[in-house]
Design an enzyme around this catalytic site. Sequence first.
Site, mmCIF file in Angstrom:
data_model
loop_
_atom_site.group_PDB
_atom_site.id
_atom_site.type_symbol
_atom_site.label_atom_id
_atom_site.label_comp_id
_atom_site.label_asym_id
_atom_site.label_seq_id
_atom_site.Cartn_x
_atom_site.Cartn_y
_atom_site.Cartn_z
ATOM 1 N N ASP A 34 11.283 -60.426 12.873
ATOM 2 C CA ASP A 34 10.754 -59.292 13.650
ATOM 3 C C ASP A 34 9.449 -58.748 13.083
ATOM 4 O OD1 ASP A 34 11.621 -58.116 11.338
ATOM 5 O OD2 ASP A 34 13.015 -56.722 12.287
ATOM 6 N N GLY A 35 8.937 -59.393 12.034
ATOM 7 C CA GLY A 35 7.646 -58.968 11.487
ATOM 8 C C GLY A 35 7.753 -58.079 10.253
ATOM 9 N N ARG A 86 -9.771 -40.782 1.151
ATOM 10 C CA ARG A 86 -10.904 -40.014 1.678
ATOM 11 C C ARG A 86 -10.478 -38.919 2.659
ATOM 12 N NH1 ARG A 86 -15.049 -44.567 3.363
ATOM 13 N NH2 ARG A 86 -13.106 -45.730 3.562
ATOM 14 N N GLN A 87 -9.264 -39.016 3.167
ATOM 15 C CA GLN A 87 -8.725 -37.903 3.981
ATOM 16 C C GLN A 87 -8.010 -36.992 2.979
ATOM 17 O OE1 GLN A 87 -9.024 -37.298 7.325
ATOM 18 N NE2 GLN A 87 -7.643 -35.548 7.427
ATOM 19 N N HIS A 119 -12.023 -41.914 -4.909
ATOM 20 C CA HIS A 119 -13.194 -41.278 -4.292
ATOM 21 C C HIS A 119 -13.418 -39.847 -4.787
ATOM 22 C CE1 HIS A 119 -16.367 -40.469 -1.578
ATOM 23 N NE2 HIS A 119 -15.692 -39.484 -1.017
ATOM 24 N N ASP A 158 -26.281 -40.797 -2.184
ATOM 25 C CA ASP A 158 -26.213 -39.345 -1.973
ATOM 26 C C ASP A 158 -25.941 -38.675 -3.319
ATOM 27 O OD1 ASP A 158 -23.414 -39.583 -2.468
ATOM 28 O OD2 ASP A 158 -23.118 -40.111 -0.362
ATOM 29 N N LYS A 181 -31.409 -36.448 1.675
ATOM 30 C CA LYS A 181 -31.661 -36.396 3.117
ATOM 31 C C LYS A 181 -32.458 -35.152 3.445
ATOM 32 C CE LYS A 181 -27.516 -38.536 4.947
ATOM 33 N NZ LYS A 181 -26.210 -38.284 5.508
ATOM 34 N N ASP A 207 -22.499 -47.420 -5.212
ATOM 35 C CA ASP A 207 -21.597 -46.459 -4.580
ATOM 36 C C ASP A 207 -20.169 -46.824 -4.969
ATOM 37 O OD1 ASP A 207 -20.922 -44.276 -3.045
ATOM 38 O OD2 ASP A 207 -21.767 -45.059 -1.175
#
Length: 282
Positions: A34-35, A86-87, A119, A158, A181, A207
Site C-alpha cells: 500500500d506504499g 524555515r517555518q 537556518h 543578505d 538590497k 549561503d
Amino acid sequence: MKVISTEYSQILAARLAKANGSDLVDVRFSRFPDGELYLKAGQVGNEVLVVGSVTDSDALVQLILLIDACHGAEITLVLPYMGYARQDKQFSAGEPLSARAIAGILSGGISRAFLVNVHDPGVLRFFGIPVQTLSLAPEIGRFLQESGFYDPLILAPDDGAALFASEVAGVNGWDFDHLEKTRISSEEVSMCPKKLCAEGRDVVIVDDIISTGGTLATASRLLYGQGARNVYAACVHGVFAGGAYSHLIASGVREVYCSDTIERGCSVYSAAGLIADGISRC
Ligand code: R5P
C-alpha cells in the site's frame, strides 16, 4: 557506539562511522504494497547514532521509524538537514509552527541531538532534549582554499548570512561582504555588495541553503553586471528545488558546491568530521 542511517543519509553516515571509529549498522528499506514505508535494522547495541536528514515526508517517516527500531538503546540523533525549520514562526493565524512540530516528534525516544547549520538556531528551543547546531563554515573555507580563485571575495546574499560568510572567509583571511538590497521603486530593487567592489574578482556567494536558487541566481546576474570575473556558489544544504542547479548554471554561476547533509552529485565537502568532533566533545 554504532551508526545507523535512513536511506537519505547513507553516505554521510558511512563517513561518520569511519571518522568516529564505529560500526555502521546494515538496514534494509522497502515498502508495503500500500506504499507504507518499512525497514529492518541489524543489531544496534546499547548506544547508537541515528543519522537522517529531513528532506521530505518520506525521509521524515523513515527517520521516525528508524528511531523506533532503535528503541531500548541510548540514541543520539544526527539531523544534518532539518527540513521545515524555515517555518519557525506562525506568520499568520491558522499556520502551523512546523519547526516546533518536527522537533517535538523527533525528540521522542532520543537523549540528545546534533544539527548542522540549522537556518535559525532559535528552533533549537523546540527540542525537549539537549541539542546543538554545528557550523560547516570552516570546512567550506578549507575546501575553497584549494580552488585557485583570483582575488576572492566571499559574499553573503543578505545580512542574515553575513556571519556565515565571515566564518568561511576567515579560514583563508579573504575579504567578505554581504549584498544589500536598495528599493529604487515599488517594483525595482537593486542589490550590490555593501562595502566592497566585485569588479575583476572571483566571487563566491555562500549561503546555508540553496532551495530554488532564486536568491543566488539574481545575485549572480547582478555581480556579472558589476564586472565580477567569475561567480561561484557554495552552500551547506543543497535542496535544489525545481531545477535550482540548472537555474544557477544558466545564470552564469561557474560551479555550485554543497555538502553531504543532503547527498547530491555536487556534494564536495562532508559534514562527517564536524559531527564526529562535535560528538567527541560532549
Ligand atoms: C534564507 O534566508 C536562506 O538563508 C536562503 O537564502 C534561502 O533559503 C535560499 O532560498 P532560494 O534558494 O529559494 O532563493
